[in-house]
Enzyme design. Structure first.
Site, PDB file in Angstrom:
ATOM      1  N   LEU A  59       0.872  -1.180   0.000  1.00 63.16           N
ATOM      2  CA  LEU A  59       0.000   0.000   0.000  1.00 63.16           C
ATOM      3  C   LEU A  59       0.911   1.234   0.000  1.00 63.16           C
ATOM      4  CD1 LEU A  59      -2.934   0.226  -0.229  1.00 63.16           C
ATOM      5  CD2 LEU A  59      -3.194   0.050   2.229  1.00 63.16           C
ATOM      6  N   HIS A  60       1.367   1.615  -1.194  1.00 58.64           N
ATOM      7  CA  HIS A  60       2.434   2.605  -1.315  1.00 58.64           C
ATOM      8  C   HIS A  60       2.084   3.974  -0.720  1.00 58.64           C
ATOM      9  CE1 HIS A  60       4.337  -0.187  -4.166  1.00 58.64           C
ATOM     10  NE2 HIS A  60       3.227  -0.197  -4.868  1.00 58.64           N
ATOM     11  N   ASP A  61       1.174   4.691  -1.372  1.00 60.23           N
ATOM     12  CA  ASP A  61       1.006   6.123  -1.082  1.00 60.23           C
ATOM     13  C   ASP A  61       0.486   6.455   0.314  1.00 60.23           C
ATOM     14  OD1 ASP A  61       0.044   6.729  -4.535  1.00 60.23           O
ATOM     15  OD2 ASP A  61       2.006   6.606  -3.594  1.00 60.23           O
TER      16      ASP A  61
END
Ligand code: RIB
Ligand code: CA
Length: 315
Positions: free
Chosen positions: A240-242
């Site tokens: 879940l990058h951002d």
């Protein structure tokens, strides 16, 4: 004291979750959202930003469309990850609200000119084209930026769009190079961190059972985009990058790394967009200043508990 932020973004399901997390967090005041071409073309990233505000019922927050292509290169998009709309999952209605007329880059410049130095934090979640353009067009704003917390780059985790480069930096390496050399206080949240916060099945069912519409929508976004990473990495869930950028602003103690020199490759086609991180301090400090706080680890459970707790507050 709430922190004033501008979210610069290319939604993208993970961008969307980051925006929702920010909107649900009283520590932050989102003074505007600027969109950039990245995961999908600008018209879609802008429409998606509007849809996300409607999901959160925060339609008073202004959205400004920014740059529709990198500074010097042809746009590379990521429909293979995010779907044709960039926000595949539960189909959301066409937005009733519209973006502002002002260009995103002009908005960033105006906000920095009008606010006291050291009060505005920039949170880029996509290619750095808007940020670099603002720095080029109005160099006097650079020293007024409080700090930049960006999702981008990779080192030990290596690349996700090429063997050497992470997508946001790869799309516009020249923009990333301008930002890294700007002298602004920068915290980089690379794949090294985001690949530690995976959307496991247990976490997805927690989302599904949040008890609100937001939980269902977010779970559908994750269901869609995680298939790409699961196939590629054989992992239980997707990174879940951002949302890590926003979680870092709210609870920095969930992440840790070190102040090092980071430079961006812009010449070689083979390693275009690589974030060359001198994690072991082998370069000369004179030549290679420690320009970036490069995060390398995350407390994944703490991150998800924060995410669940905040998303629960939304409609
Ligand atoms: O490499 C991951 C980054 O690229 C994330 O910001 C994702 O949204 C895409 O923009
Ligand atoms: Ca993004």
């Amino acid at each position: 004291m709430t922190r004033k932020i501008i979210i610069d973004t290319d939604p993208g399901q993970d961008d969307a979750i980051a925006i929702l997390l920010a909107l649900a967090s009283p520590e932050l005041e989102v003074i505007g959202i600027t969109t950039v071409a990245g995961n999908v073309p600008l018209n879609l990233t802008t429409k998606n930003a509007l849809k996300i505000l409607e999901v959160a019922n925060k339609t008073e927050i202004p959205v400004f469309a920014g740059c529709d292509a990198p500074l010097k290169r042809k746009l590379v998009t990521a429909e293979h990850v995010h779907g044709a709309t960039g926000l595949n999952g539960i189909a959301l209605p066409e937005p009733k609200i519209a973006a502002q007329d002002q260009h995103g880059v002009d908005f960033i410049i105006q906000v920095l000119r009008e606010n006291e130095a050291g009060t505005i934090t920039l949170c880029p979640l996509g290619p750095l084209t808007n940020i670099a353009s603002a720095m080029q067009q109005a160099p006097e704003i650079i020293s007024k930026i409080k700090e930049i917390i960006l999702m981008g780059g990779a080192y030990f985790e290596v690349g996700n769009i090429t063997p050497a480069a992470e997508f946001n930096i790869y799309v516009d390496p020249e923009a990333a190079d301008i930002v890294m050399r700007s002298g602004v206080k920068i915290t980089m949240i690379p794949l090294d961190v985001t690949h530690q916060v995976l959307t496991t099945n247990k976490r997805i069912s927690r989302l599904k059972n949040l008890g609100n519409k937001t939980g269902e929508i977010v779970a559908s976004w994750v269901d869609f985009f995680e298939r790409f990473d699961e196939e590629k990495y054989g992992s239980d869930g997707a990174p879940l990058h951002d949302p890590c950028v926003i979680a870092y602003l709210i609870k920095p103690e969930l992440f840790w790394g070190r102040q090092i020199n980071v430079q961006i490759e812009t010449q070689s086609e083979l390693t275009r967009g690589m974030s060359v991180a001198d994690y072991w301090g082998v370069t000369d400090k004179q030549e290679c200043p420690r320009n970036v706080k490069f995060l390398r680890n995350a407390n994944a459970n703490g991150f998800y508990e924060l995410l669940f707790e905040r998303l629960k507050k939304l409609p």
